[in-house]
Design a protein around this motif. Structure first.
Motif, PDB file in Angstrom:
ATOM      1  N   ARG A  69      -6.645  -9.959  -8.325  1.00 35.09           N
ATOM      2  CA  ARG A  69      -6.956  -8.567  -7.982  1.00 35.09           C
ATOM      3  C   ARG A  69      -5.728  -7.680  -8.162  1.00 35.09           C
ATOM      4  O   ARG A  69      -5.822  -6.579  -8.711  1.00 35.09           O
ATOM      5  CB  ARG A  69      -7.460  -8.465  -6.540  1.00 35.09           C
ATOM      6  CG  ARG A  69      -8.854  -9.018  -6.331  1.00 35.09           C
ATOM      7  CD  ARG A  69      -9.407  -8.656  -4.956  1.00 35.09           C
ATOM      8  NE  ARG A  69      -8.587  -9.098  -3.840  1.00 35.09           N
ATOM      9  CZ  ARG A  69      -8.727 -10.264  -3.211  1.00 35.09           C
ATOM     10  NH1 ARG A  69      -9.641 -11.106  -3.590  1.00 35.09           N
ATOM     11  NH2 ARG A  69      -7.946 -10.570  -2.192  1.00 35.09           N
ATOM     12  N   LEU A  70      -4.574  -8.175  -7.726  1.00 34.20           N
ATOM     13  CA  LEU A  70      -3.346  -7.378  -7.866  1.00 34.20           C
ATOM     14  C   LEU A  70      -2.957  -7.214  -9.332  1.00 34.20           C
ATOM     15  O   LEU A  70      -2.495  -6.146  -9.741  1.00 34.20           O
ATOM     16  CB  LEU A  70      -2.209  -8.021  -7.066  1.00 34.20           C
ATOM     17  CG  LEU A  70      -2.378  -7.975  -5.544  1.00 34.20           C
ATOM     18  CD1 LEU A  70      -1.253  -8.727  -4.854  1.00 34.20           C
ATOM     19  CD2 LEU A  70      -2.442  -6.541  -5.044  1.00 34.20           C
TER      20      LEU A  70
ATOM     21  N   LYS B  69       0.830  -1.209   0.000  1.00 37.70           N
ATOM     22  CA  LYS B  69       0.000   0.000   0.000  1.00 37.70           C
ATOM     23  C   LYS B  69       0.863   1.257   0.000  1.00 37.70           C
ATOM     24  O   LYS B  69       0.498   2.253  -0.601  1.00 37.70           O
ATOM     25  CB  LYS B  69      -0.952   0.007   1.193  1.00 37.70           C
ATOM     26  CG  LYS B  69      -2.117  -0.926   0.998  1.00 37.70           C
ATOM     27  CD  LYS B  69      -3.259  -0.659   1.949  1.00 37.70           C
ATOM     28  CE  LYS B  69      -2.953  -1.010   3.368  1.00 37.70           C
ATOM     29  NZ  LYS B  69      -4.129  -0.949   4.259  1.00 37.70           N
TER      30      LYS B  69
ATOM     31  N   LEU C 207      -6.393 -13.361  -4.895  1.00 38.58           N
ATOM     32  CA  LEU C 207      -5.547 -12.243  -4.481  1.00 38.58           C
ATOM     33  C   LEU C 207      -4.651 -11.810  -5.631  1.00 38.58           C
ATOM     34  O   LEU C 207      -4.587 -10.635  -5.969  1.00 38.58           O
ATOM     35  CB  LEU C 207      -4.689 -12.640  -3.275  1.00 38.58           C
ATOM     36  CG  LEU C 207      -3.584 -11.656  -2.891  1.00 38.58           C
ATOM     37  CD1 LEU C 207      -4.174 -10.363  -2.363  1.00 38.58           C
ATOM     38  CD2 LEU C 207      -2.664 -12.284  -1.867  1.00 38.58           C
TER      39      LEU C 207
ATOM     40  N   ASN D 213      -2.754   3.179  -5.180  1.00 48.26           N
ATOM     41  CA  ASN D 213      -4.073   2.811  -5.689  1.00 48.26           C
ATOM     42  C   ASN D 213      -4.602   1.510  -5.093  1.00 48.26           C
ATOM     43  O   ASN D 213      -5.740   1.130  -5.360  1.00 48.26           O
ATOM     44  CB  ASN D 213      -4.062   2.724  -7.218  1.00 48.26           C
ATOM     45  CG  ASN D 213      -3.118   1.667  -7.749  1.00 48.26           C
ATOM     46  OD1 ASN D 213      -2.085   1.392  -7.165  1.00 48.26           O
ATOM     47  ND2 ASN D 213      -3.457   1.089  -8.873  1.00 48.26           N
ATOM     48  N   LEU D 214      -3.822   0.831  -4.257  1.00 50.49           N
ATOM     49  CA  LEU D 214      -4.289  -0.396  -3.621  1.00 50.49           C
ATOM     50  C   LEU D 214      -5.028  -0.065  -2.331  1.00 50.49           C
ATOM     51  O   LEU D 214      -4.642   0.832  -1.592  1.00 50.49           O
ATOM     52  CB  LEU D 214      -3.112  -1.320  -3.292  1.00 50.49           C
ATOM     53  CG  LEU D 214      -2.362  -1.901  -4.479  1.00 50.49           C
ATOM     54  CD1 LEU D 214      -1.182  -2.738  -3.994  1.00 50.49           C
ATOM     55  CD2 LEU D 214      -3.278  -2.738  -5.346  1.00 50.49           C
ATOM     56  N   ASN D 215      -6.092  -0.810  -2.067  1.00 53.11           N
ATOM     57  CA  ASN D 215      -6.827  -0.623  -0.822  1.00 53.11           C
ATOM     58  C   ASN D 215      -6.921  -1.953  -0.078  1.00 53.11           C
ATOM     59  O   ASN D 215      -6.430  -2.977  -0.552  1.00 53.11           O
ATOM     60  CB  ASN D 215      -8.207  -0.011  -1.079  1.00 53.11           C
ATOM     61  CG  ASN D 215      -9.061  -0.877  -1.960  1.00 53.11           C
ATOM     62  OD1 ASN D 215      -9.086  -2.102  -1.821  1.00 53.11           O
ATOM     63  ND2 ASN D 215      -9.780  -0.257  -2.884  1.00 53.11           N
TER      64      ASN D 215
ATOM     65  N   GLN E 252      -4.985  -7.025 -11.878  1.00 49.99           N
ATOM     66  CA  GLN E 252      -5.879  -6.019 -12.447  1.00 49.99           C
ATOM     67  C   GLN E 252      -5.485  -4.616 -12.021  1.00 49.99           C
ATOM     68  O   GLN E 252      -5.437  -3.692 -12.828  1.00 49.99           O
ATOM     69  CB  GLN E 252      -7.319  -6.287 -12.030  1.00 49.99           C
ATOM     70  CG  GLN E 252      -7.936  -7.452 -12.741  1.00 49.99           C
ATOM     71  CD  GLN E 252      -9.376  -7.685 -12.297  1.00 49.99           C
ATOM     72  OE1 GLN E 252      -9.749  -7.349 -11.173  1.00 49.99           O
ATOM     73  NE2 GLN E 252     -10.166  -8.251 -13.183  1.00 49.99           N
ATOM     74  N   LYS E 253      -5.206  -4.435 -10.759  1.00 50.35           N
ATOM     75  CA  LYS E 253      -4.892  -3.105 -10.233  1.00 50.35           C
ATOM     76  C   LYS E 253      -3.537  -2.588 -10.697  1.00 50.35           C
ATOM     77  O   LYS E 253      -3.387  -1.412 -10.979  1.00 50.35           O
ATOM     78  CB  LYS E 253      -4.911  -3.106  -8.705  1.00 50.35           C
ATOM     79  CG  LYS E 253      -6.263  -2.955  -8.104  1.00 50.35           C
ATOM     80  CD  LYS E 253      -6.748  -1.521  -8.229  1.00 50.35           C
ATOM     81  CE  LYS E 253      -7.909  -1.328  -7.302  1.00 50.35           C
ATOM     82  NZ  LYS E 253      -8.137  -0.006  -6.858  1.00 50.35           N
TER      83      LYS E 253
ATOM     84  N   ASP F 282      -9.401  -3.956   0.407  1.00 47.81           N
ATOM     85  CA  ASP F 282     -10.124  -5.002  -0.327  1.00 47.81           C
ATOM     86  C   ASP F 282      -9.242  -5.664  -1.383  1.00 47.81           C
ATOM     87  O   ASP F 282      -9.333  -6.861  -1.616  1.00 47.81           O
ATOM     88  CB  ASP F 282     -11.378  -4.440  -0.995  1.00 47.81           C
ATOM     89  CG  ASP F 282     -12.460  -4.090   0.009  1.00 47.81           C
ATOM     90  OD1 ASP F 282     -12.445  -4.664   1.127  1.00 47.81           O
ATOM     91  OD2 ASP F 282     -13.311  -3.256  -0.313  1.00 47.81           O
ATOM     92  N   ASP F 283      -8.384  -4.880  -2.033  1.00 46.67           N
ATOM     93  CA  ASP F 283      -7.471  -5.445  -3.032  1.00 46.67           C
ATOM     94  C   ASP F 283      -6.500  -6.423  -2.398  1.00 46.67           C
ATOM     95  O   ASP F 283      -6.077  -7.390  -3.024  1.00 46.67           O
ATOM     96  CB  ASP F 283      -6.659  -4.340  -3.729  1.00 46.67           C
ATOM     97  CG  ASP F 283      -7.522  -3.374  -4.501  1.00 46.67           C
ATOM     98  OD1 ASP F 283      -8.552  -3.812  -5.058  1.00 46.67           O
ATOM     99  OD2 ASP F 283      -7.181  -2.184  -4.534  1.00 46.67           O
ATOM    100  N   LEU F 284      -6.124  -6.169  -1.172  1.00 49.39           N
ATOM    101  CA  LEU F 284      -5.095  -6.953  -0.493  1.00 49.39           C
ATOM    102  C   LEU F 284      -5.667  -7.969   0.488  1.00 49.39           C
ATOM    103  O   LEU F 284      -4.927  -8.556   1.265  1.00 49.39           O
ATOM    104  CB  LEU F 284      -4.137  -6.010   0.232  1.00 49.39           C
ATOM    105  CG  LEU F 284      -3.358  -5.084  -0.711  1.00 49.39           C
ATOM    106  CD1 LEU F 284      -2.685  -3.974   0.055  1.00 49.39           C
ATOM    107  CD2 LEU F 284      -2.357  -5.871  -1.533  1.00 49.39           C
TER     108      LEU F 284
END
Length: 61
Positions: free
Chosen positions: A42-43, A18, A39, A23-25, A45-46, A27-29
């Motif tokens: 999500r990473l 973070k 997991l 831009n990571l929150n 994509q972000k 929920d992303d982690l």
């Protein structure tokens, strides 16, 4: 990287990710045992990185 090393150090790793990627929150982690692929998805994509790039990033932290 094995599942145990992710689980044992995940809070520390997530905090450093973070700091590095604003831009990571939370929920992303979110890490749930047995859901490592979600997991990484999500990473991916972000961050716009491959699964292997994310693995290398996490192991460097």
């Amino acid at each position: 990287m094995n599942k145990l090393s992710i689980k044992g150090n995940w809070h520390e790793i997530a905090g450093k990710l973070k700091q590095k990627f604003a831009n990571l929150n939370d929920d992303d982690l979110l890490f749930k045992e047995g859901k490592e692929d979600e997991l990484f998805g999500r990473l991916q994509q972000k961050l716009g990185k491959t699964k292997e790039q994310i693995r290398k990033l996490i192991t460097k932290i």
